[in-house]
Design a protein around this motif. Structure first.
Motif, PDB file in Angstrom:
ATOM      1  N   ILE A 142      42.154  45.358  36.782  1.00  0.00           N
ATOM      2  CA  ILE A 142      40.571  45.180  36.430  1.00  0.00           C
ATOM      3  C   ILE A 142      40.166  46.468  35.748  1.00  0.00           C
ATOM      4  CG2 ILE A 142      38.440  45.118  37.576  1.00  0.00           C
ATOM      5  CD1 ILE A 142      39.865  43.681  39.989  1.00  0.00           C
ATOM      6  N   SER A 143      40.393  47.662  36.229  1.00  0.00           N
ATOM      7  CA  SER A 143      39.975  48.882  35.657  1.00  0.00           C
ATOM      8  C   SER A 143      40.165  49.101  34.106  1.00  0.00           C
ATOM      9  CB  SER A 143      40.552  50.158  36.387  1.00  0.00           C
ATOM     10  OG  SER A 143      41.931  50.140  36.386  1.00  0.00           O
ATOM     11  N   HIS A 144      41.564  48.629  33.709  1.00  0.00           N
ATOM     12  CA  HIS A 144      42.155  48.661  32.348  1.00  0.00           C
ATOM     13  C   HIS A 144      41.637  47.396  31.498  1.00  0.00           C
ATOM     14  CE1 HIS A 144      45.520  51.127  33.813  1.00  0.00           C
ATOM     15  NE2 HIS A 144      44.486  51.944  33.741  1.00  0.00           N
ATOM     16  N   ARG A 145      40.608  46.553  32.200  1.00  0.00           N
ATOM     17  CA  ARG A 145      40.077  45.139  31.171  1.00  0.00           C
ATOM     18  C   ARG A 145      41.106  44.362  31.041  1.00  0.00           C
ATOM     19  NH1 ARG A 145      36.352  47.192  33.697  1.00  0.00           N
ATOM     20  NH2 ARG A 145      34.642  48.601  32.811  1.00  0.00           N
ATOM     21  N   ALA A 146      42.101  44.106  31.738  1.00  0.00           N
ATOM     22  CA  ALA A 146      43.076  43.058  31.346  1.00  0.00           C
ATOM     23  C   ALA A 146      42.323  41.800  31.268  1.00  0.00           C
ATOM     24  CB  ALA A 146      44.146  43.016  32.639  1.00  0.00           C
ATOM     25  N   PRO A 147      42.902  40.974  30.512  1.00  0.00           N
ATOM     26  CA  PRO A 147      42.433  39.540  30.546  1.00  0.00           C
ATOM     27  C   PRO A 147      42.157  38.841  31.934  1.00  0.00           C
ATOM     28  CG  PRO A 147      44.205  39.766  28.758  1.00  0.00           C
ATOM     29  CD  PRO A 147      44.010  41.149  29.790  1.00  0.00           C
ATOM     30  N   LEU A 148      40.931  38.306  31.987  1.00  0.00           N
ATOM     31  CA  LEU A 148      40.672  37.636  33.365  1.00  0.00           C
ATOM     32  C   LEU A 148      41.455  36.919  33.877  1.00  0.00           C
ATOM     33  CD1 LEU A 148      38.369  37.615  35.675  1.00  0.00           C
ATOM     34  CD2 LEU A 148      36.986  35.980  34.467  1.00  0.00           C
ATOM     35  N   GLN A 149      41.941  35.787  33.050  1.00  0.00           N
ATOM     36  CA  GLN A 149      42.688  34.782  33.455  1.00  0.00           C
ATOM     37  C   GLN A 149      44.111  35.374  33.880  1.00  0.00           C
ATOM     38  OE1 GLN A 149      42.186  31.661  34.016  1.00  0.00           O
ATOM     39  NE2 GLN A 149      40.061  32.118  33.261  1.00  0.00           N
ATOM     40  N   ASP A 150      44.536  36.319  33.476  1.00  0.00           N
ATOM     41  CA  ASP A 150      45.977  37.040  33.939  1.00  0.00           C
ATOM     42  C   ASP A 150      45.590  37.608  35.283  1.00  0.00           C
ATOM     43  OD1 ASP A 150      46.931  36.384  31.410  1.00  0.00           O
ATOM     44  OD2 ASP A 150      46.873  38.457  30.441  1.00  0.00           O
ATOM     45  N   ILE A 151      44.398  38.363  35.276  1.00  0.00           N
ATOM     46  CA  ILE A 151      44.266  38.973  36.618  1.00  0.00           C
ATOM     47  C   ILE A 151      44.077  37.914  37.795  1.00  0.00           C
ATOM     48  CG2 ILE A 151      42.507  40.300  38.068  1.00  0.00           C
ATOM     49  CD1 ILE A 151      41.868  41.772  35.458  1.00  0.00           C
ATOM     50  N   LEU A 152      43.384  36.667  37.385  1.00  0.00           N
ATOM     51  CA  LEU A 152      43.216  35.722  38.674  1.00  0.00           C
ATOM     52  C   LEU A 152      44.571  34.991  38.936  1.00  0.00           C
ATOM     53  CD1 LEU A 152      40.038  34.228  37.304  1.00  0.00           C
ATOM     54  CD2 LEU A 152      40.222  35.873  39.224  1.00  0.00           C
TER      55      LEU A 152
ATOM     56  N   THR B  48      33.276  39.679  38.914  1.00  0.00           N
ATOM     57  CA  THR B  48      32.124  40.428  39.059  1.00  0.00           C
ATOM     58  C   THR B  48      32.050  41.299  37.699  1.00  0.00           C
ATOM     59  OG1 THR B  48      31.359  40.132  41.029  1.00  0.00           O
ATOM     60  CG2 THR B  48      30.241  41.908  39.881  1.00  0.00           C
ATOM     61  N   ASP B  49      33.271  42.140  37.671  1.00  0.00           N
ATOM     62  CA  ASP B  49      33.560  43.169  36.311  1.00  0.00           C
ATOM     63  C   ASP B  49      33.356  42.367  35.043  1.00  0.00           C
ATOM     64  OD1 ASP B  49      34.493  45.624  35.938  1.00  0.00           O
ATOM     65  OD2 ASP B  49      36.087  44.595  34.811  1.00  0.00           O
ATOM     66  N   ALA B  50      34.104  41.245  35.320  1.00  0.00           N
ATOM     67  CA  ALA B  50      34.342  40.711  33.730  1.00  0.00           C
ATOM     68  C   ALA B  50      32.751  40.070  33.232  1.00  0.00           C
ATOM     69  CB  ALA B  50      35.280  39.514  33.911  1.00  0.00           C
TER      70      ALA B  50
ATOM     71  N   ALA C 289      40.874  37.516  48.181  1.00  0.00           N
ATOM     72  CA  ALA C 289      39.637  36.928  47.949  1.00  0.00           C
ATOM     73  C   ALA C 289      38.704  37.843  47.286  1.00  0.00           C
ATOM     74  CB  ALA C 289      39.070  36.180  48.926  1.00  0.00           C
ATOM     75  N   GLU C 290      38.442  39.243  47.910  1.00  0.00           N
ATOM     76  CA  GLU C 290      37.644  40.155  47.652  1.00  0.00           C
ATOM     77  C   GLU C 290      37.908  40.797  46.252  1.00  0.00           C
ATOM     78  OE1 GLU C 290      35.046  41.180  48.755  1.00  0.00           O
ATOM     79  OE2 GLU C 290      35.134  40.923  51.068  1.00  0.00           O
ATOM     80  N   HIS C 291      39.148  40.990  46.041  1.00  0.00           N
ATOM     81  CA  HIS C 291      39.589  41.243  44.793  1.00  0.00           C
ATOM     82  C   HIS C 291      39.529  40.294  43.579  1.00  0.00           C
ATOM     83  CE1 HIS C 291      41.124  44.558  46.863  1.00  0.00           C
ATOM     84  NE2 HIS C 291      41.832  45.301  45.763  1.00  0.00           N
ATOM     85  N   ALA C 292      39.508  38.996  43.744  1.00  0.00           N
ATOM     86  CA  ALA C 292      39.217  38.004  42.839  1.00  0.00           C
ATOM     87  C   ALA C 292      37.471  38.145  42.637  1.00  0.00           C
ATOM     88  CB  ALA C 292      39.355  36.664  43.535  1.00  0.00           C
TER      89      ALA C 292
ATOM     90  N   ALA D  24      27.493  43.862  43.010  1.00  0.00           N
ATOM     91  CA  ALA D  24      28.753  44.249  42.454  1.00  0.00           C
ATOM     92  C   ALA D  24      29.564  45.273  43.189  1.00  0.00           C
ATOM     93  CB  ALA D  24      28.608  44.488  40.909  1.00  0.00           C
ATOM     94  N   GLU D  25      28.800  46.579  43.681  1.00  0.00           N
ATOM     95  CA  GLU D  25      29.017  47.738  44.289  1.00  0.00           C
ATOM     96  C   GLU D  25      29.497  47.348  45.801  1.00  0.00           C
ATOM     97  OE1 GLU D  25      26.719  51.257  41.890  1.00  0.00           O
ATOM     98  OE2 GLU D  25      25.713  49.853  43.345  1.00  0.00           O
ATOM     99  N   LEU D  26      28.709  46.282  46.318  1.00  0.00           N
ATOM    100  CA  LEU D  26      29.107  45.962  47.711  1.00  0.00           C
ATOM    101  C   LEU D  26      30.314  45.339  47.864  1.00  0.00           C
ATOM    102  CD1 LEU D  26      25.506  44.939  49.082  1.00  0.00           C
ATOM    103  CD2 LEU D  26      26.792  46.769  49.715  1.00  0.00           C
ATOM    104  N   THR D  27      30.526  44.414  46.798  1.00  0.00           N
ATOM    105  CA  THR D  27      31.979  43.582  46.598  1.00  0.00           C
ATOM    106  C   THR D  27      32.910  44.444  46.407  1.00  0.00           C
ATOM    107  OG1 THR D  27      30.854  41.807  45.570  1.00  0.00           O
ATOM    108  CG2 THR D  27      33.095  41.875  45.139  1.00  0.00           C
ATOM    109  N   LEU D  28      32.751  45.648  45.653  1.00  0.00           N
ATOM    110  CA  LEU D  28      33.833  46.495  45.698  1.00  0.00           C
ATOM    111  C   LEU D  28      33.874  47.354  46.818  1.00  0.00           C
ATOM    112  CD1 LEU D  28      35.738  48.374  43.953  1.00  0.00           C
ATOM    113  CD2 LEU D  28      33.933  49.839  43.262  1.00  0.00           C
ATOM    114  N   LEU D  29      32.983  47.579  47.454  1.00  0.00           N
ATOM    115  CA  LEU D  29      33.210  48.282  48.906  1.00  0.00           C
ATOM    116  C   LEU D  29      33.916  47.683  49.821  1.00  0.00           C
ATOM    117  CD1 LEU D  29      32.122  50.886  50.417  1.00  0.00           C
ATOM    118  CD2 LEU D  29      30.085  49.713  51.023  1.00  0.00           C
TER     119      LEU D  29
END
Length: 632
Positions: A89-99, A191-193, A183-186, A26-31
């Protein structure tokens, strides 16, 4: 330390290092996502610098400057979009909205409306190839398309795809970088969800059984109470506490205890409807929530199903283990915490009445529970205060009235309550595990006393909890050594129903006791449901005929039952002791049936050691006259 190439055209890299654990997926994905954003920012800065340096150049340079300015604006839009996604992502918005936002941003920045995020098995060849090869795939022949893999906790689970209908469409290196960044942000969002979902699940569920925990149960109970009445029913709570669990856990080990709790959870779930909730509060306590219950009888039916499910032995670490549950039942519409407390109170009433029972809550039970808790607190201090005593009830040879021995019985002389009867404190001792200290006290006291008597046997009761303790044999051996009592003068008495639990372990422990040279007796014989089936498997020396058989011995049917027990003992080479003889006619009939020994109020009640001394002296002179009332 990890280095991630910035792909900025200058060989730059983002390097991060820390002491301790390596970075997880998860941390590598963020990096990687941060590296993409940083590369875009660096390129933006380069473009700005280039713009400043080219202002005074030629017309061709001005056109180049305009192109760089466009790139600058494009990258600015990308950075703003990525910043918005990261905040979501940091505010924990609904996953479907982010995607959905990622897909929309992809089409907008790449000027291609045909963007899609595919999860699972893709139906597009380009997306499928990007997933299979775990890399960016660009196709610019016969319809342009490109796809970047999307990860969840390091595993490829999908692809971000863009296709174009524009003839001869090509994708620049900058556009490829945009797709990879999105794609990295998706991947980061997915991963966060999942991580947050796992954390929430862990916070609200029992890690061992997977059942809801106390917090989630109370939340569901509160919601059920709020919805109450939609079907005309009310809410019921069943509070289940396993009987003898601590003994099993101590004797077989915590790993076996955990295995048993998992099996218990599965059996409880198998007794419920899909709309019901089972939860584990902790330890060996389980609760059940029933919604839209029209009568208490419905809740009782569930309790019966759970009790029936527990009658089949559990297979734990290669052993058959029998476990029952005491169940408290409450139905009502008070606050969630109060309903749970009331179910707990009812469970204590059920446990007080014996193992494997249920009780329905009544308001008067609260006072009983408080009384029971006070009694337990006093019992914990009784031994150190010298309040515990051992009384002795004579066992008589029925043929001639000779004193054959005594049964040692625990008594509690409370400073305020007076002489507390055993039925009032023995169950409390068993539930609180004080039975081990109490049992050892009676065993050691009785052995020391019996060693002072001439050729008299002493009988000591063992509870089921004591029998399952791994150190029981050592306790008995130590009591014999310390007192000097000959082992064959000690009779250890076990309730028949105890033999029905965990039979292999019971046989092993009884065999070890027999090797010490002590004798074994079965108490209340005939009241168990498997007497004949198991009797030959245990190294038993004596059977104690239960009092109900003695009470009915004066009737033809009762006499026939008593004769069956006497004949069974004779065929197996076992002596028979009749319990609870209170009438002369009972004594006479038992003698005619050939019963060898007896005890009961007809001869003597349990006696203090001082009264036993006087009785002992008189028996030496004339045992029959001392024990048999006139006319018997």
């Amino acid at each position: 330390a990890v280095a991630v190439a910035l792909d900025d055209g200058h060989g730059g890299a983002l390097i991060i290092a820390r002491v301790g654990e390596p970075l997880d997926e998860a941390e590598l994905t963020l990096l990687r996502g941060m590296a993409r954003a940083l590369a875009q920012a660096l390129q933006l800065l380069g473009a700005v610098e280039a713009e400043r340096g080219l202002r005074q150049r030629s017309e061709q340079q001005a056109r180049d400057n305009a192109r760089l300015l466009g790139m600058h604006r494009e990258r600015q839009r990308l950075l703003e979009a990525l910043g918005t996604i990261q905040r979501s992502i940091s505010h924990r918005a609904p996953l479907q909205d982010i995607l959905r936002a990622i897909v929309g941003t992809t089409g907008e920045l790449l000027h291609d409306p045909n963007a899609d995020l595919m999860i699972g098995e893709p139906d597009d060849a380009v997306a499928g190839r990007a997933m299979a090869e775990n890399r960016l795939v660009v196709v610019e022949r016969a319809g342009a398309a490109m796809a970047a893999p999307v990860h969840e906790q390091g595993e490829v689970i999908g692809a971000l795809l863009v296709t174009s209908d524009v003839p001869d469409r090509t994708y620049s290196r900058s556009e490829q970088g945009i797709l990879l960044a999105l794609a990295e942000h998706a991947s980061l969002a997915l991963t966060d969800a999942k991580t947050v979902g796992a954390m929430v699940h862990q916070a609200l569920h029992d890690s061992l059984t997977g059942l809801p925990n106390r917090a989630l149960f109370l939340d569901r109970l509160a919601h059920a109470l709020a919805r109450r009445g939609t079907g005309g029913g009310e809410v019921s709570v069943l509070f289940c506490d396993l009987d003898r669990f601590k003994t099993i856990n101590d004797s077989l080990g915590h790993e076996a205890g955990d295995e048993l709790l998992i099996s218990v959870a599965q059996r409880v779930l198998g007794c419920l409807r899909g709309s019901d909730t089972a939860a584990r509060l902790g330890g060996d306590e389980f609760v059940v929530l029933l919604e839209d219950v029209l009568s208490t009888g419905e809740a009782i039916a569930v309790a019966d199903r759970i009790a029936d499910a527990f009658r089949t032995p559990f297979s734990i670490v290669g052993r058959e283990v029998y476990v029952s549950a005491s169940i408290g039942i409450v139905r009502g519409h008070t606050a969630a915490e109060e309903l749970l407390r009331n179910a707990d109170v009812a469970m204590y009433r059920a446990k007080a009445e014996g193992s494997g029972r249920y009780a329905v809550f009544e308001p008067s039970m609260r006072a009983e529970v408080l009384e029971r808790l006070e009694l337990e607190a006093d019992l914990r201090r009784a031994q150190e205060r010298g309040e515990l005593e051992v009384h002795y009830q004579p066992i008589v040879a029925l043929v001639d009235g000779e004193l054959a021995g005594f049964e040692a019985l625990a008594r509690w002389r409370h400073p305020r309550r007076g002489l507390v009867p055993p039925p009032a404190f023995i169950p409390v001792a068993e539930e609180s595990d004080l039975i081990h200290d109490l049992g050892r006290f009676v065993l050691e006291t009785a052995c020391r006393q019996a060693a002072q008597w001439d050729a008299r046997a002493i009988t000591v009761n063992l509870s089921g909890r004591q029998l399952e303790r791994a150190d029981l044999v050592d306790q008995v051996a130590a009591a014999l050594d310390d007192s000097g009592l000959e082992p064959n003068r000690l009779v250890l008495e076990i309730t028949e129903t105890v033999l029905m639990h965990d039979t292999e372990a019971t046989i092993e422990r009884l065999a070890a006791l027999k090797r010490l040279g002590v004798r074994l007796a079965v108490d209340d014989f005939g009241t168990g449901y498997s007497s004949l089936r198991y009797l030959s498997r245990f190294p038993i020396d004596l059977l104690k005929m239960a009092k109900p058989f003695v009470d009915g011995v004066s009737t033809p049917q009762g006499a026939a039952l008593a004769r069956t027990i006497v004949d069974l003992g004779a065929s197996l080479g076992l002596a028979i002791i009749a319990e609870g003889i209170e009438q002369g006619v009972q004594l006479a009939q038992l003698r005619r049936l050939g019963c060898q020994y007896g005890q009961g109020y007809l001869f003597a009640r349990p006696l203090t050691i001082e009264k036993v001394g006087a009785l002992h002296d008189s028996l030496l002179a004339d045992s029959a006259a001392a024990l048999y009332p006139m006319g018997v």
